[in-house]
Scaffold this active site. Structure first.
Site, short mmCIF file in Angstrom:
data_model
loop_
_atom_site.label_atom_id
_atom_site.label_comp_id
_atom_site.label_asym_id
_atom_site.label_seq_id
_atom_site.Cartn_x
_atom_site.Cartn_y
_atom_site.Cartn_z
N CYS A 1 0.83 -1.21 0.00
CA CYS A 1 0.00 0.00 0.00
C CYS A 1 0.87 1.26 0.00
CB CYS A 1 -0.99 -0.05 1.16
SG CYS A 1 -2.36 1.09 0.91
N HIS B 1 -3.72 -5.03 -0.13
CA HIS B 1 -3.23 -5.54 1.16
C HIS B 1 -3.28 -7.06 1.14
CE1 HIS B 1 -2.92 -1.89 3.67
NE2 HIS B 1 -3.75 -1.41 2.76
N GLU C 1 -2.17 -9.04 3.32
CA GLU C 1 -2.43 -9.51 4.69
C GLU C 1 -3.91 -9.39 5.06
OE1 GLU C 1 -1.47 -6.59 3.87
OE2 GLU C 1 -2.02 -5.09 5.35
N ASP D 1 -22.03 -6.27 17.34
CA ASP D 1 -22.19 -5.28 18.42
C ASP D 1 -21.68 -5.96 19.69
OD1 ASP D 1 -23.46 -3.75 16.55
OD2 ASP D 1 -25.43 -3.78 17.49
N ASP E 1 -26.65 6.69 12.81
CA ASP E 1 -27.77 6.04 13.52
C ASP E 1 -29.02 6.90 13.41
OD1 ASP E 1 -26.11 3.90 14.66
OD2 ASP E 1 -25.24 5.47 15.91
#
Ligand code: 1PR
Length: 518
Positions: free
Chosen positions: A34, A158, A160, A213, A371
């Site tokens: 990157c 990436h 990884e 969550d 939200d």
């Protein structure tokens, strides 16, 4: 990981700049990822005036955001050079040079890799041709997704974070024989006139995100929970729902093919110092076995330890990034930042967490978690300061209009700010992605709020993750078809094993979407 300017600054500060240049020209193996690839170039539009290592005589430029969503965030192909030459040209090249044409063992053209960046080196840049190892198309632009020459190998994507396909790239580099690479390079430079970049296909795919969550339950254990409309307590006994342990569940989703995993810390851990926040441990443990991007949300703001030590939001995210988060997601603090932005007549002040984090780590690392909830009105005149839409789903008193109110503190407090105002402000402040929840839809299994999502998608250029309400595989097709979002997130149906991630992906594939299958 990070923006070009701060990355180069760190190399200078730690006295690596000159040593690295010596190392790179010494013939010993080097792999960059990157910004580690970008730093090999002369400069980048991301940091005007800052010099790169200058090993490759070309420049990193910004993607054209007029034609597509920027950052380029998600899974895409990396097509090796040999694949975008026409066959008779290849034959000619082979005959004239007598070189064996073989694909390198680094990349697999049938696989997708994870990218997250706003800047890239275009394949057509003068100076880079000798170095191109693979190219990737993102809509109208073809850019260099990996370079290889002599001892130097680097990827824009990436590895990884690219699942099993990415781990193979890392392994191939670690076990490669530098002489093989050199041979390939000699061959490459003999055929430099014959690339046809129009042959590079666009393999950019829709992402499926699993969301966890996380909070402590009444026994003090850290659990994944899930409510409906943000109420995570069981009806009747009032216990916090326990759907499993965060790292175990995340691992399951990785194995089932989730393209990204989001952890939302919905407990504030106010009584703990920053370094002891359990989410840091969750991230570290998760990243040992999970090789897709991890986003961490909840509690991204300035904080003070119980002993009075102050930490800026920038320090807080530093801890999360060092614990292997790839992106952070900001909820309440983004609302406050947007309010400040509009009070300031739509001007940036560099004082908000969004600005500071995106400047240091790059906008692609900053997600805004929204939200909202619906506020119904009889006519737009009832909410003259808000972005009102006409809805096909009238309110309890047959109201035909609504606006979406932003909330803070996990939906507990409504603000005088609508979602349109929030996302426009956050994009201007430097956010790189929007995670768009909807309180009315959360946990209902009734499908995404397509009106909300379409409205947000039309208002900004950064990627949008649709969230809240997924109940079956059809809902994913619907949200991609009707709104054009880049990603769709679900929680409840995955936690309760009602629908598997692979079932969602199989269906999307059948419906003609590009998708990463494992
Ligand atoms: O304000 O920066 O500390 O961030 C708090 C974060 O925690 C926000 O991202 C906020 O969305 C989240 N959060 C706070 N309270 C709750 C709660 O549920 N009581 N969770 C909460 C939000 C919503 C989604 C959910 C989707 C999909 N959860 O993340 O996963 O709605 O659900 P579904 O597929 O089951 O319908 P800050």
């Amino acid at each position: 990981m990070g923006a070009f300017g701060p990355a180069m600054e760190q190399l200078h500060k730690k006295n690596y700049f000159d040593s690295l240049k010596v190392y790179l020209t010494s013939g010993r193996p080097f792999m960059g990822i990157c910004v580690g690839m970008q730093s090999l170039f002369e400069s980048s539009d991301e940091a005007p005036g800052v010099k790169g290592l200058g090993i490759i005589p070309a420049k990193v430029v910004k993607f054209n955001s007029k034609t597509k969503t920027v950052p380029h965030m998600g899974w895409n192909g990396a097509i090796e050079r040999t694949s975008f030459m026409s066959s008779n040209q290849i034959t000619n090249g082979m005959e004239s040079q007598g070189v064996q044409l073989s694909k390198s063992h680094y990349l697999d053209s049938s696989q997708l890799y994870y990218f997250v960046h706003s800047y890239a080196v275009l394949a057509s840049s003068p100076g880079v041709l000798d170095w191109i190892h693979s190219c990737t198309r993102y809509n109208d632009e073809v850019f260099v997704s990996s370079i290889c020459k002599g001892n130097i190998f680097a990827t824009q994507f990436h590895p990884e974070k690219s699942g099993p396909a990415g781990l193979k790239v890392l392994k191939a580099f670690l076990t490669s024989n530098p002489n093989t690479i050199l041979q390939q390079t000699q061959f490459q430079s003999t055929i430099q006139q014959i690339e046809d970049f129009t042959l590079v296909p666009d393999l950019f795919s829709k992402r499926i995100v699993a969301c966890l969550d996380v909070r402590t339950n009444d026994q003090g254990d850290l659990v994944v929970t899930k409510g409906d409309q943000y109420d995570v307590r069981e009806k009747g006994n009032g216990h916090v729902r326990n759907l499993g342990r965060p790292v175990d569940l995340a691992r399951r989703y990785f194995e089932e093919g989730a393209d990204e995993i989001t952890f939302l810390n919905i407990t504030s851990f106010r009584e703990l110092p920053l370094k002891d926040i359990p989410m840091l441990d969750v991230l570290k443990k998760a990243s040992e076995n999970i090789f897709v991007p991890l986003t961490l949300g909840g509690g991204i703001r300035d904080m003070t330890d119980p002993d009075g030590t102050f930490h800026s939001a920038l320090e807080v995210v530093g801890e999360y990034f060092r614990s292997e988060a790839d992106k952070v997601s900001i909820g309440s603090d983004a609302v406050y930042a947007a309010e400040q932005y509009w009070r300031n007549d739509g001007k940036c002040t560099k004082s908000t967490s969004i600005e500071q984090i995106s400047e240091k780590y790059g906008s692609q690392a900053v997600v805004i978690s929204v939200d909202p909830r619906r506020i119904y009105v009889k006519s737009p005149n009832e909410a003259p300061t808000h972005h009102v839409i006409k809805t096909q789903y009238p309110g309890p008193n047959q109201e035909e209009y609504c606006w979406y109110q932003c909330t803070v503190k996990g939906g507990r407090e409504g603000r005088d700010l609508d979602v349109y105002q929030l996302v426009v402000a956050c994009e201007a402040l430097g956010a790189g992605e929007v995670l768009l929840n909807c309180m009315d839809k959360d946990g209902t299994n009734s499908g995404y709020d397509l009106e909300l999502i379409l409205d947000v998608k039309k208002s900004i250029r950064i990627p949008v993750i649709a969230s809240s309400g997924a109940g079956n595989v059809d809902h994913f097709t619907q949200v991609f078809q009707k709104t054009g979002v880049e990603a769709a997130l679900a929680a409840g149906i995955f936690h309760r094993s009602e629908v598997t991630i692979s079932a969602v992906k199989d269906r999307l594939k059948q419906d003609g979407f590009r998708i990463r299958l494992i």
